[in-house]
Scaffold this motif. Structure first.
Motif, PDB file in Angstrom:
ATOM      1  N   ARG A 428      -9.510  -5.586  34.391  1.00 16.71           N
ATOM      2  CA  ARG A 428      -8.967  -6.572  35.327  1.00 16.71           C
ATOM      3  C   ARG A 428      -8.231  -7.678  34.578  1.00 16.71           C
ATOM      4  NH1 ARG A 428     -12.887  -9.202  39.247  1.00 16.71           N
ATOM      5  NH2 ARG A 428     -10.884  -9.959  40.070  1.00 16.71           N
ATOM      6  N   LEU A 429      -8.811  -8.146  33.463  1.00 11.16           N
ATOM      7  CA  LEU A 429      -8.161  -9.196  32.683  1.00 11.16           C
ATOM      8  C   LEU A 429      -6.828  -8.713  32.118  1.00 11.16           C
ATOM      9  CD1 LEU A 429     -11.321 -10.535  30.823  1.00 11.16           C
ATOM     10  CD2 LEU A 429      -9.960 -11.797  32.514  1.00 11.16           C
ATOM     11  N   GLY A 430      -6.784  -7.455  31.663  1.00 13.06           N
ATOM     12  CA  GLY A 430      -5.545  -6.911  31.129  1.00 13.06           C
ATOM     13  C   GLY A 430      -4.494  -6.673  32.189  1.00 13.06           C
ATOM     14  N   HIS A 431      -4.946  -6.351  33.405  1.00 13.37           N
ATOM     15  CA  HIS A 431      -4.007  -6.091  34.496  1.00 13.37           C
ATOM     16  C   HIS A 431      -3.472  -7.377  35.106  1.00 13.37           C
ATOM     17  CE1 HIS A 431      -2.873  -5.058  38.717  1.00 13.37           C
ATOM     18  NE2 HIS A 431      -2.346  -4.008  38.116  1.00 13.37           N
ATOM     19  N   SER A 432      -4.268  -8.445  35.040  1.00 13.73           N
ATOM     20  CA  SER A 432      -3.888  -9.719  35.673  1.00 13.73           C
ATOM     21  C   SER A 432      -3.969 -10.852  34.668  1.00 13.73           C
ATOM     22  CB  SER A 432      -4.798 -10.006  36.874  1.00 13.73           C
ATOM     23  OG  SER A 432      -4.748  -8.970  37.809  1.00 13.73           O
ATOM     24  N   PRO A 433      -2.979 -10.991  33.794  1.00 14.47           N
ATOM     25  CA  PRO A 433      -2.997 -12.087  32.823  1.00 14.47           C
ATOM     26  C   PRO A 433      -3.157 -13.434  33.526  1.00 14.47           C
ATOM     27  CG  PRO A 433      -1.221 -10.550  32.335  1.00 14.47           C
ATOM     28  CD  PRO A 433      -1.774 -10.156  33.671  1.00 14.47           C
ATOM     29  N   GLY A 434      -3.992 -14.285  32.952  1.00 18.04           N
ATOM     30  CA  GLY A 434      -4.254 -15.571  33.565  1.00 18.04           C
ATOM     31  C   GLY A 434      -5.519 -15.605  34.389  1.00 18.04           C
TER      32      GLY A 434
END
Length: 493
Positions: A428-434
């Motif tokens: 999830r972190l890699g797919h949605s930076p920030g």
């Protein structure tokens, strides 16, 4: 808010896959077992093709169970399992040497004079458990062809064509400079691996490619080694906290923040994760045999499986004077004696299955308590509550024994698959930076909390009996009063 992600945990005994939705939690599951081959002399192998096949099968099963699309994939891996493979074709050139495999002991013996330097560079003791000695053994004894890497790099290459490893997995090799999180030329030279082509070290939340292995094209956006994935999923991120996962082995990790903590207790200093360019570190302690010791007891016919621990062990009030050091694959932290073997002492004609089960639970719990004490010594402060996950946490007897010997509360995770959920978080972190880390990990409360039921004096008496038994094991059966051999990183290498 992102959509569901597919999280795959490729483990020692099988591959678990989950489809995780940010709002609804786990909406699909899949599991495919894998077989390891224990062989004489401490060898443990696996078929790499079976590992990859299990990833694909489990992932497809989870997607079918969820019956809705996902936006990304995350992968957790075993960490110290290695193989040689052909980067042109993706075909394996050797079997996978599983993390439990001890064949690289000869490499460690040759490098013993350099053990302190290697520990200073990598944070890891010189031991066949880690990847670098196995990689060197493959190059010396098996093949010089292709590339030799941890299993995650091969799996990722098969899935996407990329040649990468995440910083936390790279930190399990013994070849990574702990301070810079880059490959160490000095460590590579010492292991005789200076000319090797190594995978690129990436952040754990980095998109590395696209895979069609599970059906439609999906980006692979998260990579993290198994125990650190569980650490993240448990929200154990601050110094003074710790988690322990009870799987094939038991693994206690305690965060140390943005600076590595190289202590002298025998614990490993390693990368917890590198997210958005920031590296966090942790202390790591290992028990080589936990569920595998339960399987051993099952194979002897003492119990029929892990579900019997509470019923059989609960039929007797105590271990009846029996002490079990379950070093069936050697002793890891803080002793680092892979040559050690298990021992059962205090047996009598009145010893039955119940006493053996209780002694096994005490042996596992005592090792974890030793790890917690070592972490507290390195941190300079006692640990608080221990958060736990893994299959053996279903045993109330083991968890109560753990709380008793630890003299701390033990919180059992309500998340049955913490490692896969950690892989989902980095995906999830890699797919949605920030996206904030706190918003990517589950917000689960414990399913149970075990408080100590015995006094500190009683707990210390049990721990002293266990330590005496360990000292006897380490001294090869000589009188424990002679004192244990030196311990700590590099000891006995």
């Amino acid at each position: 808010m992102t959509g569901p992600v597919l999280a795959v945990d490729q483990g020692t005994s099988g591959t678990k896959a989950l489809v995780v939705c940010p709002e609804r939690g786990v909406i699909g599951t899949g599991f495919t077992p894998v077989r390891t081959r224990p062989l004489p002399g401490g060898l443990v192998e696996a078929d790499p093709r079976e590992l990859y096949g299990s990833v694909v099968a489990a992932g497809r099963a989870a997607l079918a169970d969820a019956a809705e699309p996902v936006v990304a994939v995350g992968l957790a891996n075993q960490g110290e399992t290695v193989l040689a493979w052909d980067p042109a074709t993706g075909e394996p050139l050797t079997d996978a040497l599983v993390w439990q495999d001890r064949r690289a002991a000869s490499v460690c013996e040759e490098l013993a004079p350099h053990a302190p330097e290697l520990t200073r560079i990598s944070g890891l003791p010189l031991d066949p458990y880690f990847a670098a000695p196995k990689m060197a053994w493959i190059r010396r004894r098996a093949t010089g062809a292709g590339v030799v890497t941890t299993s995650d790099s091969w799996l990722v290459h098969r899935l996407t064509g990329a040649f990468v490893t995440d910083a936390a997995t790279a930190g399990r090799t013994g070849l990574l400079d702990l301070d810079t999180t880059t490959w160490s030329a000095r460590a590579l030279d010492l292991y005789g691996l200076g000319g090797e082509r190594l995978p690129h070290v990436v952040d754990c939340d980095t998109p590395v490619g696209t895979t069609t292995a599970f059906g439609p094209p999906l980006p692979l956006t998260g990579l993290l080694v198994d125990q650190q994935a569980a650490l993240l999923a448990q929200r154990v991120t601050e110094p003074g906290t710790a988690k322990c996962t009870y799987g094939t082995g038991a693994f206690l990790l305690a965060p140390t923040g943005s600076v590595p903590r190289r202590g002298d207790s025998g614990l490993v200093a390693c990368v917890a994760w590198r997210l958005a360019g920031r590296t966090d570190y942790c202390l790591d302690g290992q028990v080589f045999t936990a569920a595998s010791a339960v399987r051993w007891l099952t194979g002897l016919g003492v119990i029929s499986g892990p579900g019997d621990l509470d019923t059989v062990g609960g039929a007797v009030p105590d271990a009846g004077g029996v002490t079990f050091v379950p070093a069936l694959a050697g002793l890891a932290a803080p002793w680092w004696r892979g040559d050690a073997r298990g021992s059962l002492t205090g047996l009598g004609l009145d010893t039955g299955p119940g006493q053996l089960v209780r002694a096994l639970c005490e042996g596992i719990a005592a090792q974890v308590a030793e790890l917690a004490g070592a972490a507290a010594a390195d941190l300079g402060t006692p640990l608080g509550t221990l958060r736990v996950d893994g299959g053996l946490t279903r045993s109330a007897l083991l968890m109560q024994t753990q709380a008793d010997l630890l003299q701390r509360p033990v919180e059992v995770s309500a998340l049955p698959d913490a490692t896969a959920l950690g892989a989902a978080a980095v995906a999830r972190l890699g797919h949605s930076p920030g996206l904030a880390v706190r918003d990517a990990v589950p917000d689960g409360k414990p399913s149970a909390v075990y408080e100590p039921r015995i006094s500190a004096d009683q707990a210390e008496a049990r721990m002293e009996r266990f330590r005496a038994a360990v000292a006897t094991v380490l001294d090869g059966g000589r009188d424990a009063t002679a004192g244990p051999r030196p311990t700590g990183p590099g000891a006995g290498a």
